[in-house]
Design an enzyme around this catalytic site. Structure first.
Site, PDB file in Angstrom:
ATOM      1  N   LEU A  26       3.101   4.233   1.445  1.00  5.05           N
ATOM      2  CA  LEU A  26       2.496   5.131   2.693  1.00  5.05           C
ATOM      3  C   LEU A  26       0.941   5.070   2.611  1.00  5.05           C
ATOM      4  O   LEU A  26       0.564   6.816   2.689  1.00  5.05           O
ATOM      5  CB  LEU A  26       3.492   6.569   2.795  1.00  5.05           C
ATOM      6  CG  LEU A  26       5.217   5.874   3.045  1.00  5.05           C
ATOM      7  CD1 LEU A  26       5.259   7.061   3.616  1.00  5.05           C
ATOM      8  CD2 LEU A  26       4.376   5.648   4.424  1.00  5.05           C
ATOM      9  N   HIS A  27      -0.033   4.568   2.283  1.00  3.28           N
ATOM     10  CA  HIS A  27      -0.844   4.806   1.597  1.00  3.28           C
ATOM     11  C   HIS A  27      -2.255   5.123   3.944  1.00  3.28           C
ATOM     12  O   HIS A  27      -1.322   5.306   4.497  1.00  3.28           O
ATOM     13  CB  HIS A  27      -1.786   4.365   0.722  1.00  3.28           C
ATOM     14  CG  HIS A  27      -1.385   5.382  -0.390  1.00  3.28           C
ATOM     15  ND1 HIS A  27      -1.858   4.577  -1.658  1.00  3.28           N
ATOM     16  CD2 HIS A  27      -0.679   6.171  -0.369  1.00  3.28           C
ATOM     17  CE1 HIS A  27      -1.345   5.820  -2.127  1.00  3.28           C
ATOM     18  NE2 HIS A  27      -0.474   6.383  -1.771  1.00  3.28           N
ATOM     19  N   ALA A  28      -2.402   2.739   3.501  1.00  2.00           N
ATOM     20  CA  ALA A  28      -3.165   2.545   4.759  1.00  2.00           C
ATOM     21  C   ALA A  28      -2.610   2.967   5.681  1.00  2.00           C
ATOM     22  O   ALA A  28      -2.138   4.486   6.403  1.00  2.00           O
ATOM     23  CB  ALA A  28      -3.990   2.139   4.311  1.00  2.00           C
ATOM     24  N   HIS A  68       1.010  -1.196  -0.087  1.00  2.00           N
ATOM     25  CA  HIS A  68      -0.087   0.239  -0.096  1.00  2.00           C
ATOM     26  C   HIS A  68       0.638   1.091   0.059  1.00  2.00           C
ATOM     27  O   HIS A  68       0.364   2.705   0.030  1.00  2.00           O
ATOM     28  CB  HIS A  68      -0.965  -0.013   1.360  1.00  2.00           C
ATOM     29  CG  HIS A  68      -1.766  -0.867   1.241  1.00  2.00           C
ATOM     30  ND1 HIS A  68      -2.875  -1.181   1.868  1.00  2.00           N
ATOM     31  CD2 HIS A  68      -2.386  -2.452  -0.181  1.00  2.00           C
ATOM     32  CE1 HIS A  68      -3.441  -2.365   1.436  1.00  2.00           C
ATOM     33  NE2 HIS A  68      -3.252  -2.776   0.386  1.00  2.00           N
ATOM     34  N   ALA A  80       0.779   4.172   6.693  1.00  2.00           N
ATOM     35  CA  ALA A  80       1.154   5.587   6.249  1.00  2.00           C
ATOM     36  C   ALA A  80       1.237   5.901   8.201  1.00  2.00           C
ATOM     37  O   ALA A  80       1.591   6.954   8.847  1.00  2.00           O
ATOM     38  CB  ALA A  80       0.181   6.621   5.191  1.00  2.00           C
TER      39      ALA A  80
END
Lengths: 577, 98
Positions: free
Chosen positions: B21-23, B19, B26
């Site tokens: 540095l998203h869900a 993912h 992050a």
């Protein structure tokens, strides 16, 4: 009766009354304030209350849907504690002397716009999160109670869009389906509905939000549609389908770990096509009964990156996949780029006819550093599982010799560096080009196995560009011309004692399975979701029947005739379509 | 007045998580940053290398659009800057403790 098309994001069928989920509008004025300090404190208090509320929701979510799905509320807490967001609100309250509601909405919308510039499904879902968090604070500032949605009876929930916290407010034992105007396949509603096994569609037209509560509709999460005012006959049809699908799927899944052996004792290997290293997808493939990976599409690594992924990046990804499958074979297909798949950072020359141009192995052999990085990464990962290597777009034996020389060179280098590589790594090729299919009995001497890529073999055999929608009805893998080539490939391989698999769309098509088995295909590779049904089909046919039917199919003229033949010979297959 | 030169620590690293540095990654990244008093900034060298984000805020981190395979630069200024860079790098290397 009226059928309304939509996009399916979670499979299944539901027949239930509609429940319109409407948000209480959050109404406020943009007004000037006298005392910024007071306003800033009012805002901070609302944030603190909202945080407490989120913690409660988080704990509720953990017990209802598990830690993974509940993680989203952790993310909500992070947004709420974002220093830039809160500093932004403070600045605006002080500099413009406006109320906290306006400051919060304006600052958060600026972030939404910034995030919208990143064209990505995950980020789009985060924008929904940000607005969800903001509305939570607004509700507290405006003293609007959290919406309590009480479903009194089972219902299909309709909404413009559902935020994660709204989804959790619903009693999931009563929710029979979701249909929303907005959202995407990776929206929370979609993910949550899949994890709860509730059918869902998105992209419904606006006017469905005006249907009165209690209107009975059919939600078809297989085809992606909503049926309004269904007549008794349609309801009966769907009810029958619902219980049949349930029984068939459950039966298939229960048996998915057993091998697929025909009634007369002929075993067929059933593998999965894999296009990423997401642990959940890998686990699902194993759970569905994959006996190996018939096609690891390594281009996914390259297509996901804005810059060329190096050996190290690839090594980790291959290792993840190999480890997930233990001692089961994993057939890694080397980079298949060109044709309709381009890599922006490679800056390759323009081609008039890219499908007939420098693609697949042709491209790799002309870009040795690129090819070697991939082979080295694969060889280094080999000791973590049961690696097979396979080359795409092969026409001639000379190409196989060249590719093998690269493997030997990489092996030598790595061994000199002290790397431990299994002594035997089987090497195979894709059969996608008619020339290779026709020369299969010769090429079989050069390799350990074949895998037929029917999508490309179909387009090259029939001279039909598979991306040209005007010719879509001509491009069928059931075309007897394609089937005759497949038969020649299998026979060519078997004369040299080599195995042949298939990894195109045809491999997981219920109607194609008896034909492929009858022609002597040793291994079928398909999307993980198709495996349980495919295994069940194999168990219900005999090799002898399948051989007789496939011999007949090879003599027919059109793909339609071939499909009709299979349907007549094996009527039970209709249940799996 | 004596000028105090702030020490700056930097690290360039590729993010390999599915993912980016998203869900959840992050979220973990921001939590880790907040354990340090140093100012910590982030750049996504694979996209717009000029854009600077506060590593202690989830929205800034998300706005960099870091996807798997992207190379990022972590810059920390302050007393515990070296430890911060080390901890954040270790978090990424561990593929976010998966």
């Amino acid at each position: 009766m009226q059928s309304i098309p939509a996009i399916s994001v979670s499979r299944g069928i539901s027949i239930a009354p509609i429940f319109q989920f409407r948000n209480t509008p959050l109404i406020y004025e943009r007004r000037r304030i006298e005392n910024p300090l007071h306003e800033w404190e009012r805002y901070q208090q609302a944030v603190r209350n909202s945080l407490t509320r989120l913690e409660q929701i988080y704990h509720q979510a953990v017990s209802e849907v598990g830690t993974d799905e509940a993680g989203i509320f952790h993310a909500h807490m992070s947004i709420l504690q974002d220093p830039d967001l809160n500093e932004g609100v403070k600045d605006r309250i002080y500099s413009e002397k406006i109320n906290a509601e306006s400051a919060l909405v304006e600052v958060s919308e600026e972030y939404c716009r910034m995030l919208e510039e990143i064209n990505d499904d995950y980020i789009r879902a985060r924008i929904t999160d940000l607005r969800d968090v903001r509305d939570g604070v607004l509700r507290i500032l405006l003293h609007v109670d959290d919406q309590q949605v009480k479903l009194a009876a089972p219902a299909i929930v309709a909404a413009r869009e559902l935020t994660p916290s709204e989804c959790l407010l619903l009693d999931r034992h009563l929710v029979r389906g979701f249909c929303t105007v907005e959202g995407g396949a990776t929206s929370h509603t979609a993910i949550l509905s899949r994890s709860l096994g509730i059918p869902a569609v998105i992209g419904i037209p606006e006017h469905l939000l005006n249907l009165p509560n209690g209107t009975v509709v059919i939600l078809d999460g297989y085809e992606g549609k909503i049926i309004l005012q269904p007549d008794a006959e349609t309801i009966q049809h769907y009810e029958g389908m619902q219980s049949r699908k349930r029984q068939i799927f459950n039966a298939a899944l229960r048996e998915s770990h057993r091998p697929a052996v025909t009634k007369d004792g002929h075993p067929v290997e059933v593998f999965a096509n894999i296009a990423n290293d997401n642990p959940q997808d890998l686990q699902e493939a194993v759970k569905n009964g994959a006996e190996g990976v018939g096609l690891l599409r390594t281009e996914f690594i390259y297509l996901d990156c804005d810059i060329l992924p190096d050996e190290e990046v690839q090594f980790h990804k291959y290792k993840t996949v190999l480890e997930a499958f233990g001692n089961k074979p994993v057939i890694l297909r080397t980079l298949d780029i060109g044709g309709d798949k381009q890599l922006p950072y490679l800056d390759l020359p323009y081609e008039l006819n890219p499908f007939l141009g420098v693609r697949g192995l042709r491209l790799c052999l002309r870009n040795l550093p690129l090819f070697k990085a991939q082979i080295r990464a694969a060889l280094r990962a080999a000791s973590y599982g049961n690696l097979y290597l396979m080359f795409p777009m092969v026409t001639k034996a000379a190409e196989i010799h060249a590719a093998k020389a690269v493997i030997a060179e990489c092996r030598q280098e790595l061994e000199a560096e002290g790397c431990n590589i299994p002594t035997r790594i089987p090497i195979g090729i894709m059969i996608e080009i008619p020339a290779a299919a026709l020369m299969a009995r010769h090429l079989a001497k050069e390799v350990d196995f074949f895998s037929i890529g029917t999508n490309d073999l179909t387009q090259y055999t029939l001279a039909v560009d598979r991306t040209n929608s005007a010719l879509a009805d001509l491009a069928s893998g059931f075309d007897p011309a394609v089937l005759n080539l497949i038969q020649a490939v299998i026979e060519g391989a078997h004369t040299q004692g080599k195995k042949t698999g298939i990894c195109g769309e045809l491999g997981g098509d219920p109607l194609a399975i008896p034909l492929l088995v009858g022609m002597g295909m040793d291994e079928l590779s398909m999307n993980a979701g198709e495996i349980p049904a495919a295994k069940q089909i194999i168990r219900q046919i005999s090799l002898r029947e399948a051989q007789a039917v496939s011999r007949q199919a090879l003599e027919l003229e059109t793909p339609q005739e071939v499909m009709a033949l299979v349907k007549t010979a094996f009527p039970f297959i209709a249940n799996y379509i | 007045m004596e000028m105090v030169e702030q020490q700056v620590f930097e690290q360039i690293i590729a993010v390999e998580h599915e993912h980016g540095l998203h869900a959840r990654p992050a979220d973990l990244f921001v939590r880790c940053s907040n354990q340090f008093s140093a100012s910590i900034y982030l750049y996504n060298l694979s996209r717009n290398g000029e854009k600077k984000a506060n590593a202690k805020g989830i929205l800034g981190v998300l706005s960099l659009g870091v996807r798997k395979g992207d190379v990022i630069k972590i810059v920390a200024e302050g007393e515990d800057g070296a430890e911060a860079v080390e901890a954040l790098t270790a978090l990424i290397r561990s593929n976010f403790q998966e």
